[in-house]
Write an enzyme that holds these catalytic residues in place. Structure first.
Site, mmCIF file in Angstrom:
data_model
loop_
_atom_site.group_PDB
_atom_site.id
_atom_site.type_symbol
_atom_site.label_atom_id
_atom_site.label_comp_id
_atom_site.label_asym_id
_atom_site.label_seq_id
_atom_site.Cartn_x
_atom_site.Cartn_y
_atom_site.Cartn_z
ATOM 1 N N THR A 184 0.811 -1.228 0.000
ATOM 2 C CA THR A 184 0.000 0.000 0.000
ATOM 3 C C THR A 184 0.844 1.278 0.000
ATOM 4 O O THR A 184 1.891 1.342 0.618
ATOM 5 C CB THR A 184 -0.865 -0.001 1.274
ATOM 6 O OG1 THR A 184 -1.649 -1.173 1.279
ATOM 7 C CG2 THR A 184 -1.729 1.222 1.361
ATOM 8 N N VAL A 213 -11.232 -7.614 0.531
ATOM 9 C CA VAL A 213 -10.960 -6.208 0.797
ATOM 10 C C VAL A 213 -10.063 -6.123 2.022
ATOM 11 O O VAL A 213 -10.316 -6.799 3.029
ATOM 12 C CB VAL A 213 -12.265 -5.416 1.043
ATOM 13 C CG1 VAL A 213 -11.951 -3.992 1.487
ATOM 14 C CG2 VAL A 213 -13.129 -5.412 -0.209
ATOM 15 N N ASP A 215 -7.391 -3.451 4.571
ATOM 16 C CA ASP A 215 -7.578 -2.341 5.506
ATOM 17 C C ASP A 215 -7.610 -0.973 4.831
ATOM 18 O O ASP A 215 -8.187 -0.025 5.358
ATOM 19 C CB ASP A 215 -6.448 -2.339 6.534
ATOM 20 C CG ASP A 215 -5.102 -2.035 5.887
ATOM 21 O OD1 ASP A 215 -4.540 -0.949 6.129
ATOM 22 O OD2 ASP A 215 -4.606 -2.880 5.129
ATOM 23 N N GLY A 236 0.770 -3.232 5.012
ATOM 24 C CA GLY A 236 1.021 -4.599 5.452
ATOM 25 C C GLY A 236 -0.209 -5.470 5.300
ATOM 26 O O GLY A 236 -1.087 -5.182 4.479
#
Length: 324
Positions: A184, A213, A215, A236
């Site tokens: 991310t 999906v 975080d 992560g």
């Protein structure tokens, strides 16, 4: 203690307090212009993305605009296999993207499981500004994007397609720590008005189950902003980050007096203590408080963040919790 010693010690204390406040002010206020120093931080070593956000802040852009500009850099980078165009697909060969944004007024927007749209952080902003909702998903998010003027794009590049075909030969699935261009991108900015905002974007885990999906689009897990206190973003394994609502936790820890660094460390420690196999995944956080102090910490070795401040863009290697 006699009156003379009391006054003497009180004076020393006052000097120390004044010095501390002065040092904090030096980070927040430019001594020449008297303006608040803009600061941008981002997860991982995304040099160009964080520089774009930092320069936007210096040019007077507000914190949210700058954060999204930074994220957009990675969303269009075909070499980044975990964000935007060129990202690794799910198990059925479809590239699906998630993103969220949050501004200094507490407004937020989010999109999940979006296909064929490159700049999903910008799309999350559209959801925030031009819909009555916080989150849109799947086909609904795609149709909203088209209605708002976004263009349909095939996000599965030849490189990602070839890697996917190789994966199909074994179809083994296990998250690998600190690879895939580092997962991310989360960007947190403080603008010249002292306001905080953030943006987060990802394609999630490579070869994930369809519909998965993480975080990143979950407000409070992948991203959270409270303009009175601070902001945090995560990267992560999203399944573990969601279990502690990590970004919200960090902001609340700062509200209760912890520094951004202390708050990031506490959030990672909570994940490590509750997880059955913390050695098998990575979790990391970045944070900034209202004064412009920053923090960053990871579960495993290998995480870094970028920080743009006073015209300088620096890579900062993170300390980590699990020691070998």
């Amino acid at each position: 203690m006699d009156r003379r010693n009391f006054i003497k010690k009180s004076s020393y204390g006052g000097v120390a307090l004044s010095l501390g406040l002065h040092l904090a002010a030096c980070r927040s206020i430019n001594a020449v212009s008297g303006k608040i120093n803009p600061i941008s931080i981002c997860t991982w070593g995304f040099v160009d993305a964080n520089a774009a956000a930092g320069r936007a802040l210096e040019n007077g852009n507000n914190a949210l605009d700058a954060a999204i500009k930074g994220v957009n850099v990675e969303e269009k980078d075909l070499k980044n296999t975990t964000v935007g165009n060129g990202a690794a697909p799910d198990r059925e060969g479809n590239v699906t993207l998630d993103a969220s944004v949050m501004d200094h007024q507490g407004n937020c927007g989010s999109v999940v499981y979006v296909q064929d749209i490159q700049n999903v952080a910008s799309l999350a902003r559209e959801v925030m500004d031009h819909s009555p909702h916080v989150m849109l998903a799947g086909d609904g998010a795609y149709q909203f994007a088209i209605n708002r003027g976004f263009k349909k794009q095939n996000l599965l590049t030849d490189n990602s397609k070839n890697q996917y075909r190789e994966w199909l030969k074994t179809s083994k699935y296990k998250p690998v720590i600190n690879i895939e261009n580092h997962d991310t991108i989360g960007v947190i900015c403080r603008d010249i008005n002292g306001n905080l905002s953030g943006a987060c974007s990802t394609s999630g885990l490579a070869y994930k189950m369809p519909g998965r999906v993480g975080d990143s689009p979950i407000i409070g897990a992948g991203l959270y902003v409270d303009n009175e206190i601070g902001a945090a973003a995560a990267t992560g394994l999203g399944e573990e980050i969601m279990k502690t609502v990590g970004s919200f936790l960090i902001v609340e820890l700062m509200r209760n007096g912890k520094s951004p660094q202390e708050a990031c460390e506490e959030a990672v420690k909570r994940t490590a203590k509750r997880a059955a196999n913390p050695e098998d995944f990575q979790v990391a956080y970045i944070a900034m408080n209202k004064a412009g102090e920053t923090g960053y910490y990871s579960l495993q070795q290998g995480f870094a963040m970028m920080e743009y401040s006073n015209g300088t863009n620096r890579r900062k290697e993170s300390a980590y919790y699990l020691k070998t």
